[in-house]
Write a protein that holds these residues in place. Structure first.
Motif, PDB file in Angstrom:
ATOM      1  N   UNK A 135      33.959 -44.394 108.215  1.00  8.55           N
ATOM      2  CA  UNK A 135      33.292 -45.657 107.733  1.00  8.55           C
ATOM      3  C   UNK A 135      32.997 -45.379 106.436  1.00  8.55           C
ATOM      4  N   UNK A 136      32.503 -46.260 105.405  1.00  5.91           N
ATOM      5  CA  UNK A 136      31.968 -45.898 104.015  1.00  5.91           C
ATOM      6  C   UNK A 136      30.333 -45.579 104.447  1.00  5.91           C
ATOM      7  N   UNK A 137      30.186 -44.420 103.625  1.00  5.88           N
ATOM      8  CA  UNK A 137      28.726 -43.927 103.645  1.00  5.88           C
ATOM      9  C   UNK A 137      28.076 -44.060 102.340  1.00  5.88           C
ATOM     10  N   UNK A 138      27.159 -44.839 102.274  1.00  2.12           N
ATOM     11  CA  UNK A 138      26.797 -45.271 100.940  1.00  2.12           C
ATOM     12  C   UNK A 138      25.189 -45.007 100.813  1.00  2.12           C
ATOM     13  N   UNK A 139      24.777 -44.928  99.483  1.00  2.00           N
ATOM     14  CA  UNK A 139      23.085 -44.700  99.213  1.00  2.00           C
ATOM     15  C   UNK A 139      22.822 -45.926  97.993  1.00  2.00           C
ATOM     16  N   UNK A 140      21.592 -46.080  97.722  1.00  2.00           N
ATOM     17  CA  UNK A 140      21.048 -46.572  96.613  1.00  2.00           C
ATOM     18  C   UNK A 140      19.818 -45.881  96.215  1.00  2.00           C
ATOM     19  N   UNK A 141      19.198 -45.890  95.129  1.00  2.00           N
ATOM     20  CA  UNK A 141      17.970 -45.149  94.901  1.00  2.00           C
ATOM     21  C   UNK A 141      17.334 -45.611  93.649  1.00  2.00           C
ATOM     22  N   UNK A 142      16.274 -45.392  93.543  1.00  2.00           N
ATOM     23  CA  UNK A 142      15.418 -45.802  92.277  1.00  2.00           C
ATOM     24  C   UNK A 142      14.062 -44.560  92.076  1.00  2.00           C
ATOM     25  N   UNK A 143      14.535 -44.411  90.960  1.00  7.22           N
ATOM     26  CA  UNK A 143      13.386 -43.128  90.532  1.00  7.22           C
ATOM     27  C   UNK A 143      12.647 -43.393  89.544  1.00  7.22           C
ATOM     28  N   UNK A 144      11.641 -42.693  89.154  1.00 11.60           N
ATOM     29  CA  UNK A 144      10.674 -42.482  88.081  1.00 11.60           C
ATOM     30  C   UNK A 144      10.283 -41.140  87.697  1.00 11.60           C
ATOM     31  N   UNK A 145      10.667 -40.825  86.357  1.00 10.62           N
ATOM     32  CA  UNK A 145      10.649 -39.489  85.779  1.00 10.62           C
ATOM     33  C   UNK A 145       9.807 -39.548  84.489  1.00 10.62           C
ATOM     34  N   UNK A 192      20.300 -46.093  90.885  1.00 10.50           N
ATOM     35  CA  UNK A 192      21.473 -45.418  91.076  1.00 10.50           C
ATOM     36  C   UNK A 192      22.098 -45.640  92.420  1.00 10.50           C
ATOM     37  N   UNK A 193      23.228 -45.380  92.741  1.00 11.37           N
ATOM     38  CA  UNK A 193      23.983 -45.171  93.990  1.00 11.37           C
ATOM     39  C   UNK A 193      25.094 -44.443  94.010  1.00 11.37           C
ATOM     40  N   UNK A 194      25.949 -44.605  95.315  1.00 10.05           N
ATOM     41  CA  UNK A 194      27.215 -44.140  95.474  1.00 10.05           C
ATOM     42  C   UNK A 194      27.802 -44.381  96.891  1.00 10.05           C
ATOM     43  N   UNK A 195      28.917 -44.095  96.991  1.00  7.25           N
ATOM     44  CA  UNK A 195      29.559 -44.529  98.287  1.00  7.25           C
ATOM     45  C   UNK A 195      30.566 -43.426  98.227  1.00  7.25           C
ATOM     46  N   UNK A 196      31.199 -43.000  99.420  1.00  8.01           N
ATOM     47  CA  UNK A 196      32.128 -42.127  99.845  1.00  8.01           C
ATOM     48  C   UNK A 196      32.959 -42.396 101.047  1.00  8.01           C
ATOM     49  N   UNK A 197      34.034 -42.423 101.408  1.00  7.98           N
ATOM     50  CA  UNK A 197      34.974 -42.382 102.585  1.00  7.98           C
ATOM     51  C   UNK A 197      35.891 -41.177 102.788  1.00  7.98           C
ATOM     52  N   UNK A 198      36.693 -41.120 103.744  1.00  6.12           N
ATOM     53  CA  UNK A 198      37.691 -40.099 103.763  1.00  6.12           C
ATOM     54  C   UNK A 198      38.870 -40.684 104.809  1.00  6.12           C
ATOM     55  N   UNK A 199      39.924 -40.511 103.962  1.00  8.74           N
ATOM     56  CA  UNK A 199      41.134 -40.981 104.637  1.00  8.74           C
ATOM     57  C   UNK A 199      41.858 -40.225 105.608  1.00  8.74           C
ATOM     58  N   UNK A 200      42.666 -40.765 106.420  1.00  7.32           N
ATOM     59  CA  UNK A 200      43.266 -39.839 107.597  1.00  7.32           C
ATOM     60  C   UNK A 200      43.853 -38.590 107.348  1.00  7.32           C
ATOM     61  N   UNK A 201      44.338 -38.305 105.933  1.00  9.58           N
ATOM     62  CA  UNK A 201      44.918 -37.283 105.585  1.00  9.58           C
ATOM     63  C   UNK A 201      43.999 -36.053 104.806  1.00  9.58           C
ATOM     64  N   UNK A 202      42.610 -36.413 105.130  1.00 13.62           N
ATOM     65  CA  UNK A 202      41.682 -35.567 104.375  1.00 13.62           C
ATOM     66  C   UNK A 202      41.176 -35.891 103.072  1.00 13.62           C
ATOM     67  N   UNK A 203      41.849 -36.758 102.408  1.00 12.24           N
ATOM     68  CA  UNK A 203      41.578 -37.186 100.978  1.00 12.24           C
ATOM     69  C   UNK A 203      40.288 -37.735 101.229  1.00 12.24           C
TER      70      UNK A 203
END
Length: 262
Positions: free
Chosen positions: A24-34, A54-65
């Motif tokens: 499954x897709x693993x995702x995140x969103x974030x908010x920051x102050x600097x 910001x944010x991001x997502x990632x997933x892996x295919x059957x072939x490891x990509x």
């Protein structure tokens, strides 16, 4: 800025490839102050604040990509200035990832003071039982109204998991840039993150120190303090998100260098 273009392209690739996905897709969103404090060798100093989303997502295919997409928008304001400036990036990553390591490449777009440019590079990770070692090397070029900015930067980092929901990481980086003058940047940072058990929310705090050296001017030292909150989906723990989520940081490292160079 055009930083949404690559994020849209990544989403299209993800949708088209969905039937072949193993995880499954693993995702995140974030908010920051600097808060940034700039110290100049002539004794002057300046402060500015930075709100980021910001944010991001990632997933892996059957072939490891593995496919990752990530991005961020920074809203940057100097003390005493009513106007703010915008920084941002969007990137896609392709890598081979398994239980022992990840290795791949990234390409993306940088938005910088309402100018845009491209970046790309290679990156990798090594997964140990309670730690992750990572590194990246990249090149970027942004067409600025004042002077084209181009150069390369690299980063090495180590993250240690005190437990599955509490991590501490340290990173060091170096960049060599050519703009209105040639300059280099050394930086070091430390960040801690804690995830609340049974909740998608985590909090993080960090400190970064930069030393910018210019060939035609005095150097600049920058101290940055950051706090933020992050929401993750598809991963029960921080360690799980690190091994299966959007944890490749080559594009983020280059974007961070741009925020701290000018």
């Amino acid at each position: 800025m055009k930083v949404t273009l690559l994020a849209t392209a990544a989403a299209a690739v993800l949708f088209a490839a969905a039937p072949a996905m193993a995880d499954e897709v693993v995702a995140h969103v974030d908010a920051g102050y600097s808060l940034h404090n700039w110290d100049f060798e002539d004794g002057d100093s300046a402060d500015n604040t930075d709100l980021s989303l910001g944010g991001g997502f990632a997933t892996t295919f059957d072939n490891g990509l593995m496919l990752q997409g990530d991005g961020r928008l920074n809203h940057y304001t100097w003390d005493g200035d009513e106007e703010s400036n915008s920084f941002g990036y969007a990137a896609v990553h392709l890598a081979t990832r398994n239980d022992q390591y990840a290795f791949g490449a990234f390409a993306g777009e940088l938005g910088y003071y309402n100018n845009s440019g491209l970046m790309g590079g290679v990156e990798g990770q090594v997964f140990l039982e309670r730690a992750t070692l990572s590194g990246s090397l990249g090149y970027a070029q942004v067409d600025d109204w004042f002077a084209d900015v181009k150069g390369w930067s690299g980063q090495a980092a180590a993250k240690y998991f005190v437990n599955d929901n509490f991590s501490v990481d340290a990173a060091v980086g170096y960049g060599d840039w050519d703009a209105w003058s040639e300059f280099n940047n050394w930086n070091a940072s430390v960040t801690g993150e804690y995830k609340f058990a049974g909740s998608p929310a985590s909090v993080y705090a960090g400190y970064r120190h930069d030393e910018n050296s210019y060939d035609d001017d005095d150097g600049i030292a920058i101290d940055t303090f950051t706090v933020g909150v992050r929401l993750a989906f598809g991963a029960e723990t921080l360690r799980d998100r690190d091994r299966h989520g959007a944890s490749l940081a080559g594009a983020k490292a280059m974007a961070d260098d741009f925020v701290h160079y000018y």
